[in-house]
Design an enzyme around this catalytic site. Structure first.
Site, PDB file in Angstrom:
ATOM      1  N   SER A  36      -7.876  24.909  51.034  1.00  0.00           N
ATOM      2  CA  SER A  36      -7.695  25.479  49.701  1.00  0.00           C
ATOM      3  C   SER A  36      -7.778  24.448  48.579  1.00  0.00           C
ATOM      4  CB  SER A  36      -6.352  26.211  49.630  1.00  0.00           C
ATOM      5  OG  SER A  36      -5.307  25.348  50.014  1.00  0.00           O
ATOM      6  N   ASP A 310       1.094  25.532  41.811  1.00  0.00           N
ATOM      7  CA  ASP A 310       1.853  26.563  42.514  1.00  0.00           C
ATOM      8  C   ASP A 310       2.647  25.912  43.641  1.00  0.00           C
ATOM      9  OD1 ASP A 310       0.021  26.043  44.511  1.00  0.00           O
ATOM     10  OD2 ASP A 310      -0.945  28.004  44.435  1.00  0.00           O
ATOM     11  N   HIS A 313      -0.336  23.688  45.578  1.00  0.00           N
ATOM     12  CA  HIS A 313      -1.557  23.074  45.042  1.00  0.00           C
ATOM     13  C   HIS A 313      -1.346  22.343  43.715  1.00  0.00           C
ATOM     14  CE1 HIS A 313      -2.719  26.550  47.579  1.00  0.00           C
ATOM     15  NE2 HIS A 313      -3.494  25.631  48.114  1.00  0.00           N
TER      16      HIS A 313
END
Ligand SMILES: *[C@@H]1O[C@H](CO)[C@@H](O)[C@H](O)[C@H]1NC(C)=O
Ligand SMILES: *[C@@H]1O[C@H](CO)[C@@H](O)[C@H](O)[C@H]1NC(C)=O
Ligand SMILES: *[C@@H]1O[C@H](CO)[C@@H](O)[C@H](O)[C@H]1NC(C)=O
Length: 348
Positions: A36, A310, A313
């Site tokens: 991600s 978040d 990340h």
């Protein structure tokens, strides 16, 4: 996931051969692999995939506040690294979206492809427990790059790989660290060898950040500090990556690489926030350590003050600093044996 391999591969090989003459070796193009941290929307196209970010507040600082699937308030590391190194403003598009936009497919493939997929890891199994996503080994990416005729194009591409965090997060409880590290680097070495066999020569490897310090893991420390046993695995991961790449580049002719120490880069910010331009290096700007970022979550006022976007990340601001560091840092502290901008210029 079977649909991700097979049929596309022959098709893509043909496309590469057909357009090989258009490629200019002096313009670095990129194939991006990973999780991600580098995903620019791969998972948007995967049905039943839990690891998606194509909804607000993700993308709030992206042009037109578009939630693109990036796990960021704006651009992510894949975009910002590519921007530092070449003639491109953002990451190449996700593989699946390239296939959907056939009229531009031929032009786009010369610009590279982003195969990164949130939730994926070095082990094929990683991500399967919580997310439907696809890993380095089964995305068919490497096979896309064959056959031999495409070698001179393919060998000048830069292969950026940012992976490992999800494998560490999913370590079965009680697994001895060294045993895990050996196993994961055996798998990592195989991925690199497979890419090499298909013509890859230039590797930009980003190691695992201190995941024990991200908001989602900090919640397991009652004093709110980093969880050091998790960080210890990230440090061991870097050390093993260093050894692996030294060995790989001496064994396989023509390999050039840069290894970015994401652990050390991030820790330098955490240990010294103000000097690096950050005010909050502990909490999530959007959501918190126990809930993901979504519309209606709490949202910090000044996103540029935060290290974490978040629960897992980095913010765009943090990714930007990382990209600048790995592109231009001097000496082996953050990136070795050469920085990414030198890697981009090496002719193989
Ligand atoms: C929890 O955080 C504190 C610092 O706030 C640190 O001293 C301690 O080692 C951490 N605990 C673990 C298990 O890492
Ligand atoms: C995180 O956010 C959720 C939802 O807004 C809230 O219920 C929870 O209490 C928050 N947790 C912490 C530790 O602040
Ligand atoms: C890193 O990149 C810059 C800019 O390309 C270059 O001038 C410098 O010598 C490099 N440093 C190292 C140690 O690789």
């Amino acid at each position: 996931m079977a649909t991700l391999t097979g049929g596309w591969i022959g098709f893509l090989s043909l496309a590469i051969i057909a357009f090989i003459n258009l490629a200019k070796a002096d313009v670095p193009a990129f194939f991006i692999f990973g999780d991600s941290t580098a995903d620019v929307g791969t998972n948007n196209n995967l049905q039943d995939c839990g690891a998606k970010a194509n909804y607000p507040y993700n993308g709030i600082d992206y042009p037109y506040s578009t939630p693109t699937g990036r796990f960021s308030n704006g651009y992510n590391s894949a975009d910002l690294i590519v921007r530092q190194l070449g003639n491109f403003k953002i990451s190449p598009p996700p593989f699946l979206s390239l296939l959907e936009r056939m009229p531009t497919f031929k032009r786009n493939i010369l610009r590279g492809v982003n195969f990164a997929s949130g939730g994926s890891g070095i082990f094929k199994e990683t991500g399967r427990i919580r997310f439907v996503s696809f890993s380095l080994s089964d995305k068919g990416g490497p096979k896309v790059l064959g056959p031999a005729e495409a070698d001179h194009l393919i060998s000048n591409f830069i292969y950026i790989i940012s992976v490992g965090s999800n494998d560490i997060i999913e370590i079965p409880f009680g697994t001895p660290t060294q045993k895990f590290i050996n196993k994961i680097h055996f798998a990592y070495a195989n991925h690199l060898k497979n890419l090499y066999k298909l013509g890859a020569r230039k590797f930009g490897i980003i190691s695992v950040p201190p995941i024990g310090c991200c908001p989602a893991v900090r919640v397991y420390n009652s004093s709110g500090g980093c969880v050091d046993p998790v960080n210890a695995i990230a440090r061991a991961f870097y050390k093993a990556s260093d050894a692996l790449l030294q060995h790989f580049s001496s064994e396989f002719k023509g390999v050039k690489y840069s290894l970015a120490n994401a652990y050390h880069m991030t820790m330098s910010i955490i240990d010294n926030p103000i000097a690096n331009g950050f005010k909050d290096v502990k909490t999530a700007c959007c959501g918190n350590g126990t809930v993901a970022c979504k519309e209606g979550s709490n949202l910090c006022a000044n996103r540029n003050d935060y290290l974490f976007w978040d629960w897992f990340h980095p913010t765009q601001a943090a990714s930007e600093l990382a990209a600048l560091t790995l592109a231009f840092a001097e000496g082996p502290e953050f990136v070795k044996p050469m920085n990414f901008s030198q890697l981009a210029r090496v002719v193989v």
